[in-house]
Design a protein around this motif. Structure first.
Motif, PDB file in Angstrom:
ATOM      1  N   GLY A 104      -2.692  16.983 -17.078  1.00 33.66           N
ATOM      2  CA  GLY A 104      -2.070  16.902 -17.559  1.00 33.66           C
ATOM      3  C   GLY A 104      -0.932  16.004 -17.642  1.00 33.66           C
ATOM      4  N   GLY A 105      -1.598  14.597 -17.086  1.00 33.41           N
ATOM      5  CA  GLY A 105      -0.179  13.583 -17.554  1.00 33.41           C
ATOM      6  C   GLY A 105       0.626  12.992 -16.605  1.00 33.41           C
ATOM      7  N   ARG A 106       0.531  14.049 -14.839  1.00 30.31           N
ATOM      8  CA  ARG A 106       0.762  13.904 -13.668  1.00 30.31           C
ATOM      9  C   ARG A 106       0.474  12.639 -12.865  1.00 30.31           C
ATOM     10  NH1 ARG A 106       0.233  18.476 -11.467  1.00 30.31           N
ATOM     11  NH2 ARG A 106      -1.421  19.312 -12.473  1.00 30.31           N
ATOM     12  N   PHE A 107       0.316  11.993 -12.628  1.00 33.20           N
ATOM     13  CA  PHE A 107      -0.562  11.179 -12.119  1.00 33.20           C
ATOM     14  C   PHE A 107      -0.120   9.984 -11.811  1.00 33.20           C
ATOM     15  CE2 PHE A 107      -4.518   7.761 -10.533  1.00 33.20           C
ATOM     16  CZ  PHE A 107      -4.201   8.132  -9.827  1.00 33.20           C
ATOM     17  N   GLN A 108      -0.010   9.385 -10.656  1.00 34.55           N
ATOM     18  CA  GLN A 108       0.314   7.890 -10.770  1.00 34.55           C
ATOM     19  C   GLN A 108      -0.300   7.590 -10.129  1.00 34.55           C
ATOM     20  OE1 GLN A 108       4.831   8.350  -8.814  1.00 34.55           O
ATOM     21  NE2 GLN A 108       5.434   9.821 -10.450  1.00 34.55           N
ATOM     22  N   LEU A 109      -0.444   6.107 -10.573  1.00 37.21           N
ATOM     23  CA  LEU A 109      -1.468   5.360  -9.372  1.00 37.21           C
ATOM     24  C   LEU A 109      -1.326   4.285  -8.450  1.00 37.21           C
ATOM     25  CD1 LEU A 109      -4.222   3.796  -9.153  1.00 37.21           C
ATOM     26  CD2 LEU A 109      -4.369   2.666 -11.058  1.00 37.21           C
ATOM     27  N   GLY A 110      -0.541   4.474  -7.394  1.00 37.86           N
ATOM     28  CA  GLY A 110      -0.534   3.829  -5.811  1.00 37.86           C
ATOM     29  C   GLY A 110      -1.574   2.673  -5.724  1.00 37.86           C
ATOM     30  N   LEU A 111      -1.583   1.487  -5.793  1.00 35.47           N
ATOM     31  CA  LEU A 111      -3.120   0.328  -5.659  1.00 35.47           C
ATOM     32  C   LEU A 111      -1.587  -0.136  -4.490  1.00 35.47           C
ATOM     33  CD1 LEU A 111      -3.814  -0.784  -8.596  1.00 35.47           C
ATOM     34  CD2 LEU A 111      -5.618   0.566  -7.443  1.00 35.47           C
ATOM     35  N   GLY A 112      -2.973  -0.538  -3.352  1.00 35.33           N
ATOM     36  CA  GLY A 112      -2.651  -1.752  -1.902  1.00 35.33           C
ATOM     37  C   GLY A 112      -3.658  -2.221  -2.217  1.00 35.33           C
ATOM     38  N   SER A 113      -3.483  -3.579  -1.372  1.00 31.68           N
ATOM     39  CA  SER A 113      -4.271  -4.434  -1.077  1.00 31.68           C
ATOM     40  C   SER A 113      -5.065  -4.565   0.236  1.00 31.68           C
ATOM     41  CB  SER A 113      -4.097  -5.986  -1.073  1.00 31.68           C
ATOM     42  OG  SER A 113      -2.845  -6.143   0.410  1.00 31.68           O
ATOM     43  N   GLN A 114      -5.188  -3.536   0.867  1.00 36.49           N
ATOM     44  CA  GLN A 114      -4.858  -2.953   2.420  1.00 36.49           C
ATOM     45  C   GLN A 114      -5.246  -4.537   3.508  1.00 36.49           C
ATOM     46  OE1 GLN A 114      -6.167  -2.770   5.382  1.00 36.49           O
ATOM     47  NE2 GLN A 114      -6.664  -0.183   5.128  1.00 36.49           N
ATOM     48  N   VAL A 115      -5.734  -5.485   4.355  1.00 34.05           N
ATOM     49  CA  VAL A 115      -5.318  -6.077   4.944  1.00 34.05           C
ATOM     50  C   VAL A 115      -7.178  -6.774   4.912  1.00 34.05           C
ATOM     51  CG1 VAL A 115      -3.794  -6.140   5.764  1.00 34.05           C
ATOM     52  CG2 VAL A 115      -6.122  -5.319   6.870  1.00 34.05           C
ATOM     53  N   LYS A 116      -6.897  -8.416   4.967  1.00 36.72           N
ATOM     54  CA  LYS A 116      -8.570  -8.853   5.179  1.00 36.72           C
ATOM     55  C   LYS A 116      -9.823  -8.605   6.067  1.00 36.72           C
ATOM     56  CE  LYS A 116     -10.333 -13.421   5.927  1.00 36.72           C
ATOM     57  NZ  LYS A 116      -9.949 -15.114   6.553  1.00 36.72           N
ATOM     58  N   PRO A 117      -9.419  -7.925   7.062  1.00 42.06           N
ATOM     59  CA  PRO A 117     -10.448  -7.395   8.015  1.00 42.06           C
ATOM     60  C   PRO A 117     -11.378  -6.238   7.644  1.00 42.06           C
ATOM     61  CG  PRO A 117      -8.482  -7.619   9.409  1.00 42.06           C
ATOM     62  CD  PRO A 117      -8.106  -8.507   8.039  1.00 42.06           C
ATOM     63  N   HIS A 118     -10.679  -5.344   7.030  1.00 41.79           N
ATOM     64  CA  HIS A 118     -10.819  -4.371   5.879  1.00 41.79           C
ATOM     65  C   HIS A 118     -11.502  -4.097   5.168  1.00 41.79           C
ATOM     66  CE1 HIS A 118      -9.571  -1.247   9.006  1.00 41.79           C
ATOM     67  NE2 HIS A 118      -8.653  -2.222   9.348  1.00 41.79           N
ATOM     68  N   ILE A 119     -10.950  -5.468   3.884  1.00 41.61           N
ATOM     69  CA  ILE A 119     -11.890  -5.620   2.604  1.00 41.61           C
ATOM     70  C   ILE A 119     -13.187  -6.777   3.058  1.00 41.61           C
ATOM     71  CG2 ILE A 119     -12.155  -7.309   0.876  1.00 41.61           C
ATOM     72  CD1 ILE A 119     -10.008  -4.692   0.937  1.00 41.61           C
ATOM     73  N   GLU A 120     -13.184  -7.772   4.359  1.00 41.38           N
ATOM     74  CA  GLU A 120     -14.954  -7.831   3.904  1.00 41.38           C
ATOM     75  C   GLU A 120     -15.356  -7.358   5.126  1.00 41.38           C
ATOM     76  OE1 GLU A 120     -13.353 -12.838   4.092  1.00 41.38           O
ATOM     77  OE2 GLU A 120     -12.742 -12.235   5.180  1.00 41.38           O
ATOM     78  N   ARG A 121     -15.125  -6.960   6.047  1.00 40.65           N
ATOM     79  CA  ARG A 121     -16.326  -5.821   7.333  1.00 40.65           C
ATOM     80  C   ARG A 121     -15.956  -4.765   6.977  1.00 40.65           C
ATOM     81  NH1 ARG A 121     -13.069  -7.776  12.393  1.00 40.65           N
ATOM     82  NH2 ARG A 121     -14.341  -6.412  13.793  1.00 40.65           N
ATOM     83  N   TRP A 154     -12.383 -11.453  -0.138  1.00 38.91           N
ATOM     84  CA  TRP A 154     -10.671 -11.738   0.052  1.00 38.91           C
ATOM     85  C   TRP A 154     -10.777 -12.933  -0.429  1.00 38.91           C
ATOM     86  CZ3 TRP A 154      -7.006  -8.602   1.099  1.00 38.91           C
ATOM     87  CH2 TRP A 154      -5.763  -9.047   1.536  1.00 38.91           C
ATOM     88  N   GLY A 155      -9.489 -12.936  -0.549  1.00 34.08           N
ATOM     89  CA  GLY A 155      -8.646 -14.502  -0.871  1.00 34.08           C
ATOM     90  C   GLY A 155      -7.082 -14.845  -1.433  1.00 34.08           C
ATOM     91  N   ARG A 156      -5.952 -14.877  -1.894  1.00 34.29           N
ATOM     92  CA  ARG A 156      -5.097 -15.133  -2.539  1.00 34.29           C
ATOM     93  C   ARG A 156      -4.561 -13.068  -3.113  1.00 34.29           C
ATOM     94  NH1 ARG A 156      -6.384 -19.036  -6.829  1.00 34.29           N
ATOM     95  NH2 ARG A 156      -4.101 -18.524  -7.453  1.00 34.29           N
ATOM     96  N   PRO A 157      -4.242 -12.643  -1.893  1.00 32.96           N
ATOM     97  CA  PRO A 157      -4.146 -11.672  -2.578  1.00 32.96           C
ATOM     98  C   PRO A 157      -2.857 -10.771  -3.448  1.00 32.96           C
ATOM     99  CG  PRO A 157      -3.099 -11.563  -0.125  1.00 32.96           C
ATOM    100  CD  PRO A 157      -4.160 -12.708  -0.309  1.00 32.96           C
ATOM    101  N   ALA A 158      -2.123 -12.026  -3.318  1.00 33.10           N
ATOM    102  CA  ALA A 158      -0.972 -11.819  -4.495  1.00 33.10           C
ATOM    103  C   ALA A 158      -1.975 -12.112  -5.796  1.00 33.10           C
ATOM    104  CB  ALA A 158      -0.204 -12.359  -3.889  1.00 33.10           C
ATOM    105  N   ALA A 159      -2.381 -12.848  -5.958  1.00 35.20           N
ATOM    106  CA  ALA A 159      -2.628 -13.691  -7.572  1.00 35.20           C
ATOM    107  C   ALA A 159      -3.620 -12.658  -8.012  1.00 35.20           C
ATOM    108  CB  ALA A 159      -2.932 -15.009  -7.082  1.00 35.20           C
ATOM    109  N   ARG A 160      -4.683 -12.360  -6.466  1.00 41.13           N
ATOM    110  CA  ARG A 160      -5.667 -11.402  -7.465  1.00 41.13           C
ATOM    111  C   ARG A 160      -5.359  -9.738  -6.784  1.00 41.13           C
ATOM    112  NH1 ARG A 160     -10.704 -11.620  -5.100  1.00 41.13           N
ATOM    113  NH2 ARG A 160     -10.647 -13.473  -4.228  1.00 41.13           N
ATOM    114  N   MET A 161      -4.525  -9.752  -6.709  1.00 38.35           N
ATOM    115  CA  MET A 161      -3.678  -8.251  -7.528  1.00 38.35           C
ATOM    116  C   MET A 161      -3.611  -8.349  -9.061  1.00 38.35           C
ATOM    117  SD  MET A 161      -3.422  -4.503  -6.173  1.00 38.35           S
ATOM    118  CE  MET A 161      -3.230  -3.986  -4.499  1.00 38.35           C
TER     119      MET A 161
END
Length: 338
Positions: A87-104, A110-117
């Motif tokens: 009913g409109g009470r949600f906040q979407l918190g997002l994070g990039s994690q780090v390269k080993p977790h994203i790739e492996r 993965w690459g240029r995480p700030a620009a990608r985000m």
């Protein structure tokens, strides 16, 4: 004590979806302003959907959902659904994690995480805009392109509006991205007051054109909580270990460098490769502990959190990587609320 920050509760990182649901119900009963759930062993959107069905007032936050393990369309859909259910009470918190977790772990690029985000958030907002207005979806970014949305797949406008987007950031580039495209920042627990005051907030202010009006800063603060020294002993060890774990990550080195602890960050990184966790915790001396955590009974911790973060942070929760006494946690919440 005068309330100067909203006080949120948070599920332990190991909590199952059903545990998240029951903990959110309890947090609402106790009068917390918000409730956050992390994404480690379970899907955070599933957990918060259960919490949304079981509560009626408390705000619910993903802290965080791993953006780069997904794509903007799947995040837009999941966030829209939890916003509907709550009913409109949600906040979407997002994070990039780090390269080993994203790739492996996730087998995703993965690459240029700030620009990608920045591109990722732009795409999510473009998708929501198409649903809200009925306009054609045409998003062509550097990393993401979304150009197809027909009525069969379009949920239409969300009657509660779109959820705010909060980004987790530590470094200067991701902090600037948060300032440009997000509605708030999830401050990393490995953050000292000087780093927050002298690096994070000025970076956000510059990215937002000089003002943080309407922008929210939330922090999950590391706390060594216990009624006496004996009860704080195991908490102290656990928090030192958590600081060491975070400080071993190269991405967080600038925080330690600010205090002249760059060599410590390098040593911890080397030890982490050997999985020398006990040795790493022992490397966190009292000065480092005091920079990143507050210790004491409920009244002392509340006073120290207020002294450190009043006027800097809008929302605060307690990072407790150990089994804290529920009565002490409740007392801490009461002290902060006045």
């Amino acid at each position: 004590m005068t309330v100067v920050m909203l006080v949120d509760s948070a599920a332990p990182i190991s909590a199952s979806p059903l545990e998240v649901e029951s903990l959110a119900v309890e947090a609402e009963k106790l009068g917390y302003d918000g409730f956050g759930a992390a994404e480690t062993r379970h899907n955070v959107f599933s957990s918060l959907a259960l919490a949304a069905r079981a509560t009626s007032r408390i705000e619910l936050k993903s802290s965080i959902a791993v953006a780069f393990a997904r794509n903007p369309m799947t995040v837009a859909i999941d966030a829209n659904d939890v916003q509907l259910i709550s009913g409109g009470r949600f906040q979407l918190g997002l994070g990039s994690q780090v390269k080993p977790h994203i790739e492996r772990r996730f087998s995703m690029p993965w690459g240029r995480p700030a620009a990608r985000m920045e591109d990722f958030v732009g795409a999510v907002r473009a998708i929501w805009h198409a649903w809200a207005t009925g306009e054609r979806l045409v998003y062509r970014g550097e990393f993401y392109q979304h150009t197809l949305m027909n009525d069969f797949f379009n949920p239409g406008p969300n009657p509660h509006g779109n959820p705010p987007i909060l980004l987790a950031a530590v470094g200067e580039r991701m902090t600037a991205v948060a300032g440009r495209v997000a509605d708030g920042l999830l401050v990393h627990p490995l953050t000292s007051t000087p780093y927050l005051r002298d690096k994070t907030i000025p970076g956000l202010t510059e990215a937002r054109g000089g003002s943080l009006d309407g922008f929210t800063l939330g922090l999950s603060a590391l706390v060594v909580l216990g009624a006496d020294e004996e009860s704080r002993r195991s908490a102290d060890r656990a928090v030192r270990g958590q600081i060491a774990f975070y400080a071993s990550t190269p991405s967080y080195r600038p925080v330690l460098e600010m205090h002249g602890w760059g060599d410590l960050a390098d040593r911890l990184n080397t030890m982490s490769r050997r999985q020398a966790w006990d040795e790493m915790a022992a490397a966190i001396d009292d000065d480092v502990l005091d920079a990143f955590a507050v210790s004491g009974d409920a009244a002392t911790v509340a006073a120290r959190l207020t002294e450190r973060f009043a006027g800097l942070i809008d929302r605060i929760s307690f990072y407790l990587p150990y089994r804290a006494d529920p009565a002490e946690v409740t007392a801490l919440h009461a002290e902060l609320r006045g």
